[in-house]
Design a protein around this motif. Sequence first.
Motif, PDB file in Angstrom:
ATOM      1  N   SER A  50       0.795  -1.121  -0.020  1.00 36.66           N
ATOM      2  CA  SER A  50       0.078  -0.060  -0.005  1.00 36.66           C
ATOM      3  C   SER A  50       0.808   1.189  -0.021  1.00 36.66           C
ATOM      4  O   SER A  50       0.548   2.147  -0.815  1.00 36.66           O
ATOM      5  N   ASN A  51       1.788   1.146   0.815  1.00 35.85           N
ATOM      6  CA  ASN A  51       2.682   2.479   1.002  1.00 35.85           C
ATOM      7  C   ASN A  51       3.653   2.607  -0.323  1.00 35.85           C
ATOM      8  O   ASN A  51       4.078   3.896  -0.740  1.00 35.85           O
ATOM      9  N   ASN A  52       3.734   1.576  -1.143  1.00 35.10           N
ATOM     10  CA  ASN A  52       4.566   1.754  -2.366  1.00 35.10           C
ATOM     11  C   ASN A  52       3.817   1.919  -3.645  1.00 35.10           C
ATOM     12  O   ASN A  52       4.228   1.769  -4.671  1.00 35.10           O
ATOM     13  N   GLY A  53       2.441   2.288  -3.443  1.00 37.74           N
ATOM     14  CA  GLY A  53       1.629   2.669  -4.279  1.00 37.74           C
ATOM     15  C   GLY A  53       1.407   1.509  -5.239  1.00 37.74           C
ATOM     16  O   GLY A  53       0.956   1.387  -6.520  1.00 37.74           O
ATOM     17  N   TYR A  54       1.198   0.265  -4.668  1.00 35.83           N
ATOM     18  CA  TYR A  54       0.978  -0.871  -5.302  1.00 35.83           C
ATOM     19  C   TYR A  54       1.822  -1.686  -6.395  1.00 35.83           C
ATOM     20  O   TYR A  54       1.811  -2.401  -7.116  1.00 35.83           O
ATOM     21  N   ASP A  85      -7.447  -0.102   2.146  1.00 37.73           N
ATOM     22  CA  ASP A  85      -7.517   1.310   1.694  1.00 37.73           C
ATOM     23  C   ASP A  85      -8.957   1.417   1.147  1.00 37.73           C
ATOM     24  O   ASP A  85      -9.216   2.930   1.384  1.00 37.73           O
TER      25      ASP A  85
END
Length: 513
Positions: A50-54, A85
Amino acid sequence: MDQFSENLPYKEYYPYLIAIVSPITIVAAYNLFSNPKIPGLYLAMAREISNNGYLLPETIPHFTEGGIPFAYPPLGFYFIALVHDITGMEYLSATIFLSFVWNGVLGLLIYKIAQELFDDKIESIVATVLATTAPAIFWYMAIPGGAVRGLGYCFFLATVFFGLCLYSDFDRRWLIGATVSFGLAVLSHPLCGYAAGLWFLTIYLTKDRSISGLVHGTIVAVGGVSIASVWWGTVLLHTGIDPFLAGLTSGSRVSLSLDSVIKFIRFAIKVPTLEQTQYASTVAFYSGSLGGLYLLARRKMFLPVVFVVSWFTTGAERFVYLAEILMAVSFLYEGVLPMLQSKATSQEWGQIVKRGALVAIILLSVLSGVMYASNQYTRVYDGDTTLMTSGWNADDQQAANWIHENTPEQSTFIAIGAASEKLPFYAERTVLNVPWGAEFDPNQDFQALRLFSHDLSKSSNFDDIVKKSIQHGFDADYYYIPKIMVNQSTVNKMDGYEVVFRNNGIFLIKSIE
């Protein structure tokens, strides 16, 4: 009785309802009456996605020094991240929600497989209920980690179903379904992807063995691996092949040793123990070897062969027991019950015997599964009686919050017990001795790290914990120790260390040298 069943509304949907409700009942019992086991590494992986933009992250921070390569099949973590999310659920709640979903789906898939193997609908229902309520199969799926393992198991089952259909009528629809399912199984869980390929190969060898069948199998294998290339190709670009080689060499389940042969013989004989006989659902397991002999005598080779092959090449009960349950049900409904029905005084009494067995098996299996999942019985499982508990409570959470707010981000920790996997996720600090995930790190010795962490958990004196850590090459800034696992009188006696946080359950000790 038959006339009554014919008049039931929507009766054609009842088998599917039973297939869904049986496993969901077990998951509900576990989450209602037990403290859910927290898969800290899985939650951290989902958060990183999630933090890595998927985009697939290169590493998972805080699990051992420098983090671990993200080489694990990622599909389940993408689902967890999406649910988090979209709905705003906490990551743990998202995993629990998905474990409900996947368990319902896998119940349906087991029923469809049983329909392909058995001619009788009742026989298929019984097989489904026994499989979805058997502790050896469901406990991996019921816990929150089932959000990942359950997804992989669903695609494993889908691959088996499409394989059975493919080698029955060679319809291209089944070829596409088998290819996609196998690819997604590889993308979901390493062992489930391996087992899916193994079972599919066994289907071909026992049901077809033609050149055209070999071509179809090759298409499934190549197509599935190609689908999964979106994952393994990215890992190769990020870190090379080393994480995969490390995973293969650190935790391989393939074994044809004498020990495996002895275990197999003991397993097949099924001598009951006190713990086993507490569960009505395991009664079916004892007839599994008889079922295998019965099927071999009828030249039905698939289940006996895949049972033996799964035992020697996976060692995972959720695959071995699935084959044995299906064999046991085949023996019961095709061998034993017809004999009992032939002795009945009328056809009506014969149907009563058959349907009575169905009702009894469903009720006893679900009841025993619920009792296990809710911890009303303690089952000895490879020497561990706490597999269904979390190892994390309010004291741990309070300590993790304090660590997150009051320690430098670069701080390193030694964590004793089950908290070693949870602390990196909740405190977002590096735990040096956490073994989980290290099997994919070529710079770590997974087995040595696992044994080291286990050895630390048996040390009751703080000075022993420190000495063992230093001997292993770990010079941690902090030691996270549950009070119940240490002689508290030793905590304040060692020079160079001081307690910087304590609550009812946790000591946090800092190195001040």
